[in-house]
Scaffold this motif. Structure first.
Motif, PDB file in Angstrom:
ATOM      1  N   ARG A 218      -0.435   6.534  11.792  1.00 53.29           N
ATOM      2  CA  ARG A 218      -1.792   7.064  11.955  1.00 53.29           C
ATOM      3  C   ARG A 218      -1.908   8.559  11.686  1.00 53.29           C
ATOM      4  NH1 ARG A 218      -3.732   3.411  17.207  1.00 53.29           N
ATOM      5  NH2 ARG A 218      -3.718   1.425  16.052  1.00 53.29           N
ATOM      6  N   GLY A 219      -0.780   9.214  11.488  1.00 52.96           N
ATOM      7  CA  GLY A 219      -0.807  10.594  11.045  1.00 52.96           C
ATOM      8  C   GLY A 219      -1.103  11.634  12.100  1.00 52.96           C
ATOM      9  N   LEU A 220      -0.955  11.296  13.376  1.00 51.07           N
ATOM     10  CA  LEU A 220      -1.158  12.299  14.419  1.00 51.07           C
ATOM     11  C   LEU A 220      -0.025  13.319  14.399  1.00 51.07           C
ATOM     12  CD1 LEU A 220      -3.199  10.144  15.439  1.00 51.07           C
ATOM     13  CD2 LEU A 220      -2.481  10.728  17.768  1.00 51.07           C
TER      14      LEU A 220
ATOM     15  N   MET B 144       0.848  -1.189   0.000  1.00 52.74           N
ATOM     16  CA  MET B 144       0.000   0.000   0.000  1.00 52.74           C
ATOM     17  C   MET B 144       0.885   1.242   0.000  1.00 52.74           C
ATOM     18  SD  MET B 144      -3.039   1.049   2.656  1.00 52.74           S
ATOM     19  CE  MET B 144      -1.941   1.083   4.070  1.00 52.74           C
ATOM     20  N   ASP B 145       0.559   2.211  -0.822  1.00 50.88           N
ATOM     21  CA  ASP B 145       1.330   3.446  -0.906  1.00 50.88           C
ATOM     22  C   ASP B 145       0.981   4.340   0.271  1.00 50.88           C
ATOM     23  OD1 ASP B 145       2.749   5.638  -1.567  1.00 50.88           O
ATOM     24  OD2 ASP B 145       1.587   6.166  -3.365  1.00 50.88           O
ATOM     25  N   ARG B 146       1.964   4.637   1.095  1.00 48.60           N
ATOM     26  CA  ARG B 146       1.733   5.480   2.269  1.00 48.60           C
ATOM     27  C   ARG B 146       2.201   6.916   2.042  1.00 48.60           C
ATOM     28  NH1 ARG B 146       0.121   2.416   6.437  1.00 48.60           N
ATOM     29  NH2 ARG B 146       0.610   0.188   6.426  1.00 48.60           N
ATOM     30  N   GLY B 147       2.455   7.287   0.818  1.00 46.75           N
ATOM     31  CA  GLY B 147       2.835   8.660   0.543  1.00 46.75           C
ATOM     32  C   GLY B 147       4.330   8.853   0.676  1.00 46.75           C
ATOM     33  N   PRO B 148       4.784  10.110   0.721  1.00 50.37           N
ATOM     34  CA  PRO B 148       6.213  10.408   0.749  1.00 50.37           C
ATOM     35  C   PRO B 148       6.879   9.905   2.024  1.00 50.37           C
ATOM     36  CG  PRO B 148       4.908  12.382   1.175  1.00 50.37           C
ATOM     37  CD  PRO B 148       3.948  11.325   0.744  1.00 50.37           C
ATOM     38  N   HIS B 149       8.157   9.613   1.889  1.00 52.20           N
ATOM     39  CA  HIS B 149       8.959   9.145   3.016  1.00 52.20           C
ATOM     40  C   HIS B 149       9.037  10.223   4.096  1.00 52.20           C
ATOM     41  CE1 HIS B 149      12.267   7.201   5.129  1.00 52.20           C
ATOM     42  NE2 HIS B 149      12.907   8.349   5.103  1.00 52.20           N
ATOM     43  N   ARG B 150       8.839   9.829   5.361  1.00 55.25           N
ATOM     44  CA  ARG B 150       8.933  10.753   6.490  1.00 55.25           C
ATOM     45  C   ARG B 150       9.872  10.145   7.522  1.00 55.25           C
ATOM     46  NH1 ARG B 150       3.362  11.689   9.000  1.00 55.25           N
ATOM     47  NH2 ARG B 150       4.182  13.725   9.600  1.00 55.25           N
TER      48      ARG B 150
ATOM     49  N   ALA C  90       6.131   5.966  16.696  1.00 61.37           N
ATOM     50  CA  ALA C  90       6.132   5.605  15.276  1.00 61.37           C
ATOM     51  C   ALA C  90       4.733   5.221  14.805  1.00 61.37           C
ATOM     52  CB  ALA C  90       7.108   4.452  15.035  1.00 61.37           C
ATOM     53  N   LEU C  91       4.015   4.465  15.622  1.00 56.53           N
ATOM     54  CA  LEU C  91       2.661   4.055  15.254  1.00 56.53           C
ATOM     55  C   LEU C  91       1.749   5.262  15.075  1.00 56.53           C
ATOM     56  CD1 LEU C  91       0.357   1.974  14.906  1.00 56.53           C
ATOM     57  CD2 LEU C  91       0.132   1.978  17.408  1.00 56.53           C
TER      58      LEU C  91
ATOM     59  N   ALA D 271       3.060  15.382  15.800  1.00 56.59           N
ATOM     60  CA  ALA D 271       4.195  14.819  16.530  1.00 56.59           C
ATOM     61  C   ALA D 271       4.029  14.952  18.041  1.00 56.59           C
ATOM     62  CB  ALA D 271       5.487  15.492  16.078  1.00 56.59           C
ATOM     63  N   ALA D 272       3.556  16.112  18.511  1.00 50.82           N
ATOM     64  CA  ALA D 272       3.395  16.312  19.952  1.00 50.82           C
ATOM     65  C   ALA D 272       2.334  15.377  20.522  1.00 50.82           C
ATOM     66  CB  ALA D 272       3.043  17.765  20.253  1.00 50.82           C
ATOM     67  N   SER D 273       1.249  15.173  19.793  1.00 52.05           N
ATOM     68  CA  SER D 273       0.192  14.267  20.254  1.00 52.05           C
ATOM     69  C   SER D 273       0.696  12.831  20.298  1.00 52.05           C
ATOM     70  CB  SER D 273      -1.027  14.369  19.340  1.00 52.05           C
ATOM     71  OG  SER D 273      -1.584  15.666  19.380  1.00 52.05           O
ATOM     72  N   ALA D 274       1.454  12.438  19.279  1.00 51.80           N
ATOM     73  CA  ALA D 274       2.010  11.083  19.249  1.00 51.80           C
ATOM     74  C   ALA D 274       2.995  10.875  20.390  1.00 51.80           C
ATOM     75  CB  ALA D 274       2.688  10.835  17.906  1.00 51.80           C
ATOM     76  N   ALA D 275       3.807  11.895  20.682  1.00 50.77           N
ATOM     77  CA  ALA D 275       4.773  11.780  21.776  1.00 50.77           C
ATOM     78  C   ALA D 275       4.070  11.707  23.125  1.00 50.77           C
ATOM     79  CB  ALA D 275       5.745  12.952  21.745  1.00 50.77           C
ATOM     80  N   ASP D 276       2.951  12.416  23.265  1.00 50.55           N
ATOM     81  CA  ASP D 276       2.196  12.347  24.515  1.00 50.55           C
ATOM     82  C   ASP D 276       1.631  10.940  24.725  1.00 50.55           C
ATOM     83  OD1 ASP D 276       0.893  14.082  26.763  1.00 50.55           O
ATOM     84  OD2 ASP D 276      -0.740  12.859  25.966  1.00 50.55           O
ATOM     85  N   ILE D 277       1.102  10.344  23.670  1.00 47.89           N
ATOM     86  CA  ILE D 277       0.614   8.968  23.774  1.00 47.89           C
ATOM     87  C   ILE D 277       1.772   8.028  24.101  1.00 47.89           C
ATOM     88  CG2 ILE D 277      -0.388   7.044  22.483  1.00 47.89           C
ATOM     89  CD1 ILE D 277      -2.031   9.116  20.920  1.00 47.89           C
ATOM     90  N   ALA D 278       2.929   8.270  23.488  1.00 45.61           N
ATOM     91  CA  ALA D 278       4.101   7.441  23.764  1.00 45.61           C
ATOM     92  C   ALA D 278       4.505   7.542  25.231  1.00 45.61           C
ATOM     93  CB  ALA D 278       5.259   7.858  22.861  1.00 45.61           C
TER      94      ALA D 278
END
Length: 255
Positions: free
Chosen positions: A87-89, A1-7, A81-82, A91-98
């Motif tokens: 999931r496209g959150l 599946m194409d997930r778009g540009p590399h990040r 990373a997830l 960065a700050a929101s993803a780090a808070d969940i982490a």
């Protein structure tokens, strides 16, 4: 599946990023790795998210009753990373969940973590970072090693530590040692007491601190409940493992 540009995001700890003094050159790290995000993990002080073209965002650490460190960095990186990469959150929101995920993992030592992990977790905010008094015996090699290890780790975490071993030593008279130690204690905002061995000097320092209203984290791996009656009864927080004691004293005084 194409997930778009590399990040790419770089997730690393303080020593890898440049040290506990906060001198992180996020722009240089982004340029070196071709990353758009840098996340610096700061142990008991949470994490900082740096985003290209944006302001740094501080991510809180979340309280846990115990701290089982092995694998916690991997849990943070995987959760980030997830939620950011997959999931496209933001960065700050993803780090808070982490950060919440880490609190759940170090407390329960269990995987996998689901999407509702630690939603009720309590963040440690504005912990009192004045001096920590390091109370403990140093009469044999094992005791001295524990004092040295606690002093090293707390200092690496950015804490200012008053250690009688390092600041006063053993070459003075009993009166001079007691006066210097207690003066140092009065200038501290919290105490880490290493109680195994039930050394009379350490027990006295803990009681003196409680009489002054100073919070005490008491590490007692081998003392039974009967020997801890006055310690627990006077409001000390008793913990049973070294890593948890280090983190809890760093958090003491936080809202």
């Amino acid at each position: 599946m194409d997930r778009g540009p590399h990040r790419l995001a770089v997730v690393l700890n303080e020593s890898e990023a440049g040290g506990s003094d906060g001198a992180v050159d996020a722009a240089a790290l982004m340029a070196r790795h071709g990353a758009e995000i840098v996340v610096v993990k700061r142990g008991p002080r949470g994490a900082t998210v740096f985003e290209r073209g944006g302001d740094a965002v501080e991510i809180p650490v979340y309280r846990s009753d115990s701290v089982f460190k092995i694998g916690s960095g991997d849990v943070f990186s995987a959760a980030f990373a997830l939620h950011w990469g997959e999931r496209g959150l933001a960065a700050a929101s993803a780090a808070d969940i982490a950060s919440r995920s880490v609190a759940s993992f170090v407390d329960g030592h269990a995987l996998p973590l689901d999407d509702t992990t630690n939603q009720s977790a309590v963040a440690v905010r504005a912990a009192d970072q004045r001096r920590i008094y390091l109370a403990g015996p140093f009469f044999d090699l094992a005791q001295r090693w524990l004092i040295e290890e606690a002093f090293r780790i707390l200092t690496e975490f950015g804490a200012e530590v008053f250690s009688p071993l390092h600041e006063v030593g053993t070459g003075l008279s009993a009166d001079a040692i007691a006066e210097a130690d207690l003066e140092g204690l009065r200038g501290c905002s919290k105490v880490l007491g290493l109680l195994d061995g039930a050394d009379s000097g350490t027990v006295f320092e803990v009681g003196y601190a409680r009489a002054l209203g100073i919070p005490v984290i008491a590490l007692a791996e081998r003392l039974d409940a009967e020997n801890l009656t006055m310690i627990a009864g006077s409001g000390c927080e008793v913990v049973r493992d070294f890593t948890t004691a280090i983190y809890r004293v760093m958090w003491a005084g936080g809202r």
